[in-house]
Design an enzyme around this catalytic site. Structure first.
Site, PDB file in Angstrom:
ATOM      1  N   ARG A 171     -27.368  27.979 -11.797  1.00 62.15           N
ATOM      2  CA  ARG A 171     -27.544  26.630 -11.219  1.00 62.15           C
ATOM      3  C   ARG A 171     -28.935  26.095 -11.542  1.00 62.15           C
ATOM      4  O   ARG A 171     -29.109  24.908 -11.834  1.00 62.15           O
ATOM      5  CB  ARG A 171     -27.361  26.666  -9.697  1.00 62.15           C
ATOM      6  CG  ARG A 171     -25.926  26.887  -9.285  1.00 62.15           C
ATOM      7  CD  ARG A 171     -25.776  26.863  -7.774  1.00 62.15           C
ATOM      8  NE  ARG A 171     -26.020  25.534  -7.216  1.00 62.15           N
ATOM      9  CZ  ARG A 171     -26.025  25.268  -5.914  1.00 62.15           C
ATOM     10  NH1 ARG A 171     -25.794  26.233  -5.051  1.00 62.15           N
ATOM     11  NH2 ARG A 171     -26.251  24.053  -5.473  1.00 62.15           N
ATOM     12  N   GLN A 197     -28.673  16.566   1.172  1.00 59.81           N
ATOM     13  CA  GLN A 197     -28.013  17.876   1.251  1.00 59.81           C
ATOM     14  C   GLN A 197     -28.176  18.609  -0.076  1.00 59.81           C
ATOM     15  O   GLN A 197     -27.816  19.764  -0.200  1.00 59.81           O
ATOM     16  CB  GLN A 197     -26.514  17.702   1.532  1.00 59.81           C
ATOM     17  CG  GLN A 197     -26.215  16.994   2.832  1.00 59.81           C
ATOM     18  CD  GLN A 197     -24.767  16.533   2.895  1.00 59.81           C
ATOM     19  OE1 GLN A 197     -23.873  17.279   3.265  1.00 59.81           O
ATOM     20  NE2 GLN A 197     -24.520  15.292   2.524  1.00 59.81           N
ATOM     21  N   HIS A 234     -30.770  21.346   3.191  1.00 58.90           N
ATOM     22  CA  HIS A 234     -30.078  22.572   2.752  1.00 58.90           C
ATOM     23  C   HIS A 234     -30.962  23.449   1.853  1.00 58.90           C
ATOM     24  O   HIS A 234     -30.455  24.349   1.194  1.00 58.90           O
ATOM     25  CB  HIS A 234     -28.761  22.226   2.026  1.00 58.90           C
ATOM     26  CG  HIS A 234     -27.694  21.726   2.970  1.00 58.90           C
ATOM     27  ND1 HIS A 234     -26.522  21.138   2.538  1.00 58.90           N
ATOM     28  CD2 HIS A 234     -27.624  21.753   4.329  1.00 58.90           C
ATOM     29  CE1 HIS A 234     -25.786  20.816   3.597  1.00 58.90           C
ATOM     30  NE2 HIS A 234     -26.432  21.169   4.692  1.00 58.90           N
ATOM     31  N   CYS A 263     -41.876  39.544   3.980  1.00 54.91           N
ATOM     32  CA  CYS A 263     -42.998  38.860   4.648  1.00 54.91           C
ATOM     33  C   CYS A 263     -42.668  37.419   5.022  1.00 54.91           C
ATOM     34  O   CYS A 263     -43.441  36.768   5.718  1.00 54.91           O
ATOM     35  CB  CYS A 263     -44.239  38.900   3.756  1.00 54.91           C
ATOM     36  SG  CYS A 263     -44.070  37.931   2.241  1.00 54.91           S
ATOM     37  N   CYS A 277     -45.248  41.614  -1.920  1.00 55.02           N
ATOM     38  CA  CYS A 277     -45.295  42.577  -0.812  1.00 55.02           C
ATOM     39  C   CYS A 277     -44.243  43.677  -1.001  1.00 55.02           C
ATOM     40  O   CYS A 277     -44.173  44.613  -0.209  1.00 55.02           O
ATOM     41  CB  CYS A 277     -45.079  41.876   0.531  1.00 55.02           C
ATOM     42  SG  CYS A 277     -43.349  41.481   0.900  1.00 55.02           S
ATOM     43  N   GLY A 333     -22.712   9.359  -1.820  1.00 52.66           N
ATOM     44  CA  GLY A 333     -22.216  10.492  -2.604  1.00 52.66           C
ATOM     45  C   GLY A 333     -22.002  11.769  -1.822  1.00 52.66           C
ATOM     46  O   GLY A 333     -22.255  12.849  -2.341  1.00 52.66           O
ATOM     47  N   SER A 374     -19.068  13.856   0.723  1.00 48.48           N
ATOM     48  CA  SER A 374     -17.726  13.855   1.319  1.00 48.48           C
ATOM     49  C   SER A 374     -17.830  13.872   2.843  1.00 48.48           C
ATOM     50  O   SER A 374     -16.837  13.670   3.533  1.00 48.48           O
ATOM     51  CB  SER A 374     -16.926  15.052   0.815  1.00 48.48           C
ATOM     52  OG  SER A 374     -17.637  16.250   1.078  1.00 48.48           O
TER      53      SER A 374
HETATM   54  P1  OAD Z   1     -19.014  17.148  -2.132  1.00 52.05           P
HETATM   55  O1  OAD Z   1     -18.711  17.778  -3.430  1.00 52.05           O
HETATM   56  O2  OAD Z   1     -18.260  17.620  -0.932  1.00 52.05           O
HETATM   57  O3  OAD Z   1     -18.804  15.595  -2.228  1.00 52.05           O
HETATM   58  C1  OAD Z   1     -19.312  14.831  -3.284  1.00 52.05           C
HETATM   59  C2  OAD Z   1     -18.986  13.383  -3.002  1.00 52.05           C
HETATM   60  O4  OAD Z   1     -19.586  12.610  -4.017  1.00 52.05           O
HETATM   61  C3  OAD Z   1     -17.501  13.062  -3.003  1.00 52.05           C
HETATM   62  O5  OAD Z   1     -17.186  12.284  -1.849  1.00 52.05           O
HETATM   63  C4  OAD Z   1     -17.301  12.236  -4.278  1.00 52.05           C
HETATM   64  O6  OAD Z   1     -16.314  11.215  -4.140  1.00 52.05           O
HETATM   65  C5  OAD Z   1     -18.675  11.598  -4.431  1.00 52.05           C
HETATM   66  N1  OAD Z   1     -19.057  11.243  -5.807  1.00 52.05           N
HETATM   67  C6  OAD Z   1     -18.827  11.919  -6.957  1.00 52.05           C
HETATM   68  N2  OAD Z   1     -19.389  11.290  -8.011  1.00 52.05           N
HETATM   69  C7  OAD Z   1     -20.007  10.189  -7.511  1.00 52.05           C
HETATM   70  C8  OAD Z   1     -20.771   9.120  -8.083  1.00 52.05           C
HETATM   71  N3  OAD Z   1     -21.030   9.058  -9.392  1.00 52.05           N
HETATM   72  N4  OAD Z   1     -21.234   8.159  -7.258  1.00 52.05           N
HETATM   73  C9  OAD Z   1     -20.987   8.187  -5.925  1.00 52.05           C
HETATM   74  N5  OAD Z   1     -20.274   9.164  -5.328  1.00 52.05           N
HETATM   75  C10 OAD Z   1     -19.787  10.150  -6.099  1.00 52.05           C
HETATM   76  O7  OAD Z   1     -20.604  17.304  -1.915  1.00 52.05           O
HETATM   77  P2  OAD Z   1     -21.452  17.163  -0.572  1.00 52.05           P
HETATM   78  O8  OAD Z   1     -20.864  16.177   0.360  1.00 52.05           O
HETATM   79  O9  OAD Z   1     -22.857  16.983  -0.998  1.00 52.05           O
HETATM   80  O10 OAD Z   1     -23.889  22.798   1.251  1.00 52.05           O
HETATM   81  O11 OAD Z   1     -21.304  18.615   0.031  1.00 52.05           O
HETATM   82  C11 OAD Z   1     -22.022  18.921   1.190  1.00 52.05           C
HETATM   83  C12 OAD Z   1     -22.437  20.370   1.200  1.00 52.05           C
HETATM   84  O12 OAD Z   1     -21.317  21.202   0.938  1.00 52.05           O
HETATM   85  C13 OAD Z   1     -23.421  20.771   0.124  1.00 52.05           C
HETATM   86  O13 OAD Z   1     -24.748  20.435   0.428  1.00 52.05           O
HETATM   87  C14 OAD Z   1     -23.239  22.248   0.098  1.00 52.05           C
HETATM   88  C15 OAD Z   1     -21.744  22.376   0.214  1.00 52.05           C
HETATM   89  O14 OAD Z   1     -21.289  23.425   0.963  1.00 52.05           O
HETATM   90  C16 OAD Z   1     -24.589  23.939   1.123  1.00 52.05           C
HETATM   91  O15 OAD Z   1     -24.714  24.516   0.070  1.00 52.05           O
HETATM   92  C17 OAD Z   1     -25.193  24.409   2.404  1.00 52.05           C
END
Ligand code: OAD
Length: 257
Positions: free
Chosen positions: A75, A107, A125, A136, A155, A192, A194
């Site tokens: 990543r 996030q 996050h 440590c 450490c 952006g 979900s």
């Molecule tokens: P998701 O993958 O769940 O959602 C991504 C969102 O971005 C979706 O609603 C898509 O429709 C939208 N999307 C995709 N391309 C886009 C674009 N070009 N413009 C606008 N929107 C777009 O990702 P997150 O909601 O960020 O947590 O997921 C939340 C958390 O779930 C992450 O931070 C991660 C994961 O578990 C941890 O790692 C703790």
């Protein structure tokens, strides 16, 4: 069919933003999609080939730290190869307009908001750039250079990515700041995401003041920017459905004209 990006909605968004004294933004993986960072819940998502339990939980790390580091090094390499897109730059331009009245809660762990020049960024996050020592406790910014499969601290303790995994709590001070920014804002821009992962997504009802956390003062106006409707849409007063790399620069242009 996906909803179309709708111009009257853009006009409404510009009108509410023009009146706002405090703006808070909550971003998710979608804002980085146009940079080439995969989102989580898309079919070609990041977890593909790996079970979440194996690579994003404390027990997965205890079981096989080498696998976890391989995953995070991949990543890190992916993010090192990409750049902020016009959506990130537009959010930086918004910060220039609102100054201390602007808070960006993300996030995302990719660091692309900071790379675009955003300053008041709350990475709830964690960050791919940082390691944390299990001995440590020291947190170090290691950039995105590749690390060993079993990196160790000076450490002698084992290093882990400074990222919030499943079954872990958010960093308390950062989360408190995010709650305060959501509670105090006049406009919450939800970009952006979900909005299915909590507590991050609960910033939306907090801003609307439709949460037990604070339901006394009138709520913020919520503007959603996404390709599609999401769990956030029920709270959204304005919906801008299109790619954030196009919608956000348009918003900034219209605000400054
Ligand atoms: P998701 O993958 O769940 O959602 C991504 C969102 O971005 C979706 O609603 C898509 O429709 C939208 N999307 C995709 N391309 C886009 C674009 N070009 N413009 C606008 N929107 C777009 O990702 P997150 O909601 O960020 O947590 O997921 C939340 C958390 O779930 C992450 O931070 C991660 C994961 O578990 C941890 O790692 C703790």
């Amino acid at each position: 069919m996906e909803p179309e990006f709708d111009d009257p909605e853009l006009t409404r968004a510009v009108a509410v933003l023009a009146q706002a004294r405090r703006v808070c933004v909550l971003t998710g993986a979608g804002v980085s999609a146009e940079s080439g960072v995969p989102t989580f819940r898309a079919s070609d998502g990041l977890w593909e080939g790996h079970r979440i339990e194996d690579v994003a939980t404390p027990s997965g790390f205890r079981k096989d730290p080498g696998l976890v580091w391989k995953f995070y090094n991949a990543r890190r390499a992916n993010v090192k190869a990409v750049s902020p897109n016009p959506g990130h730059h537009a959010l930086r331009a918004m910060e220039d307009r609102w100054g201390g009245g602007f808070t960006l809660v993300t996030q995302n762990v990719d660091g692309l908001h900071k790379a675009a020049g955003s300053r008041n960024v709350l990475e709830i996050h964690g960050s791919l750039h940082r390691t944390r020592c299990l001995g440590c406790g020291e947190v170090q910014d290691r950039g995105l250079e590749p690390l060993a499969d079993h990196p160790l601290c000076e450490c002698g303790g084992r290093l882990r990515p400074d990222i919030v995994w499943f079954h872990e709590s958010l960093p308390e001070d950062i989360w408190e700041q995010a709650l305060r920014a959501a509670d105090a804002c006049n406009v919450l821009l939800v970009v952006g995401t979900s909005a299915v992962v909590h507590p991050a997504a609960s910033l939306i009802p907090v801003a609307k003041r439709r949460s037990s956390w604070n339901n006394v003062r009138p709520g913020a106006t919520v503007i959603e920017v996404n390709l599609t409707r999401t769990e956030a849409s029920e709270y959204a007063d304005v919906g801008l459905y299109g790619p954030s790399g196009r919608v956000l620069p348009e918003l900034v242009d219209r605000l400054s004209s």
